[in-house]
Design a protein around this motif. Structure first.
Motif, short mmCIF file in Angstrom:
data_model
loop_
_atom_site.label_atom_id
_atom_site.label_comp_id
_atom_site.label_asym_id
_atom_site.label_seq_id
_atom_site.Cartn_x
_atom_site.Cartn_y
_atom_site.Cartn_z
N LEU A 164 -107.26 -62.59 1.01
CA LEU A 164 -107.63 -63.41 -0.15
C LEU A 164 -107.58 -64.90 0.16
CD1 LEU A 164 -105.78 -61.38 -2.92
CD2 LEU A 164 -108.26 -61.61 -2.66
N LEU A 165 -106.79 -65.28 1.15
CA LEU A 165 -106.74 -66.68 1.58
C LEU A 165 -107.89 -67.04 2.51
CD1 LEU A 165 -102.89 -66.98 2.23
CD2 LEU A 165 -104.18 -67.91 0.28
N GLY A 166 -108.76 -66.07 2.78
CA GLY A 166 -109.93 -66.32 3.62
C GLY A 166 -109.65 -66.23 5.10
N LEU A 167 -108.53 -65.59 5.48
CA LEU A 167 -108.14 -65.47 6.88
C LEU A 167 -108.43 -64.06 7.38
CD1 LEU A 167 -104.71 -67.30 6.51
CD2 LEU A 167 -106.88 -68.29 7.30
N ASP A 168 -108.37 -63.87 8.69
CA ASP A 168 -108.61 -62.54 9.23
C ASP A 168 -107.29 -61.80 9.44
OD1 ASP A 168 -107.55 -63.43 11.68
OD2 ASP A 168 -109.54 -63.91 12.47
N TYR A 169 -107.41 -60.55 9.83
CA TYR A 169 -106.23 -59.67 9.91
C TYR A 169 -105.13 -60.24 10.80
CZ TYR A 169 -103.25 -55.72 11.00
OH TYR A 169 -102.15 -54.93 11.17
N ASN A 172 -101.99 -62.13 9.60
CA ASN A 172 -100.86 -61.57 8.86
C ASN A 172 -99.56 -61.75 9.64
OD1 ASN A 172 -99.52 -58.70 9.60
ND2 ASN A 172 -101.60 -58.77 10.44
N LEU A 173 -99.66 -61.94 10.95
CA LEU A 173 -98.47 -62.15 11.76
C LEU A 173 -97.88 -63.54 11.59
CD1 LEU A 173 -99.60 -60.41 15.07
CD2 LEU A 173 -98.13 -59.49 13.27
N THR A 174 -98.63 -64.46 10.99
CA THR A 174 -98.10 -65.80 10.74
C THR A 174 -97.22 -65.83 9.49
OG1 THR A 174 -99.98 -66.56 9.40
CG2 THR A 174 -100.17 -66.81 11.78
N LEU A 175 -97.28 -64.79 8.68
CA LEU A 175 -96.44 -64.69 7.50
C LEU A 175 -95.30 -63.72 7.78
CD1 LEU A 175 -99.10 -64.38 4.63
CD2 LEU A 175 -97.83 -66.43 5.31
N GLY A 176 -94.10 -64.08 7.38
CA GLY A 176 -92.99 -63.14 7.52
C GLY A 176 -93.21 -61.94 6.61
#
Length: 205
Positions: A164-169, A172-176
């Motif tokens: 939803l933030l417009g990023l790719d899969y 997801n590793l940048t978020l805890g």
């Protein structure tokens, strides 16, 4: 119509969370600590002034949502698309057991690549896209300016937020990882949302 805020709330702890077991879409109940976590978070989320509560139909999510319903008097709506990633026949296994049986999966995760959770399960991207679609639909079906709480599951919610933030899969590793009973706040904006706060938890739990 579009909601002004979507609060995504991960369910409280289960025995399998505590043991590090893959739950997927198995209907594992909250444990005593999970109920305490949900009860502690509920008044904090109620203070955000929610207008709707939409939950995964798995018991650990609906029991978490019920704590908020008690504070707000709102009904709980259910959307099965908010379920956790389907891990197929890995249900109940630990990471160590999965990695030992499927070293290729362990290698993919270490490299930041997506992989299917067992031959009969979903990929991370499939689960994230499913939940992101649900959140988009929920937001767009809510009154302008409203706040919606969506109760779901840690991994699928995290990947959905990334999409939803417009990023790719891989981002997801940048978020805890989402902690049990944590909530995050997003501002809808068409196909590119804004993350206003992340992984909030009630004090002392």
């Amino acid at each position: 119509m579009t909601a002004a805020r979507v609060v995504v709330w991960r369910h409280g702890e289960t025995a399998w969370n505590a043991e590090g077991r893959y739950q997927g879409q198995a209907d594992v109940a909250l444990n005593a600590r999970g109920l305490t976590q949900a009860a502690a978070a509920a008044p904090r989320i109620a203070a955000l002034g929610p207008d709707r509560i939409v939950s995964s139909d798995l018991g650990r999510a609906s029991a978490t949502a019920q704590q908020l319903a008690r504070h707000t008097g709102l009904p709980i709506e259910f959307d099965p698309r908010l379920k956790e990633i389907d891990v197929g026949d890995w249900v109940g296994m630990t990471n160590a057991e999965v990695f030992a049986a499927h070293p290729d999966f362990a290698e993919a995760l270490a490299a930041g690549r997506d992989a299917r959770r067992s031959a009969s399960g979903e990929t991370g991207a499939q689960a994230g896209a499913r939940v992101a679609e649900a959140l988009l639909d929920i937001a767009e079906a809510s009154p302008d300016g409203s706040t919606v709480v969506a109760v779901g599951h840690g991994f699928a919610l995290r990947v959905a937020m990334v999409f939803l933030l417009g990023l790719d899969y891989a981002h997801n590793l940048t978020l805890g990882g989402l902690w049990n009973a944590s909530w995050s706040v997003l501002q809808p904006g068409g196909e590119r949302w804004r993350l206003l706060s992340y992984n909030n938890v009630a004090d002392g739990v």
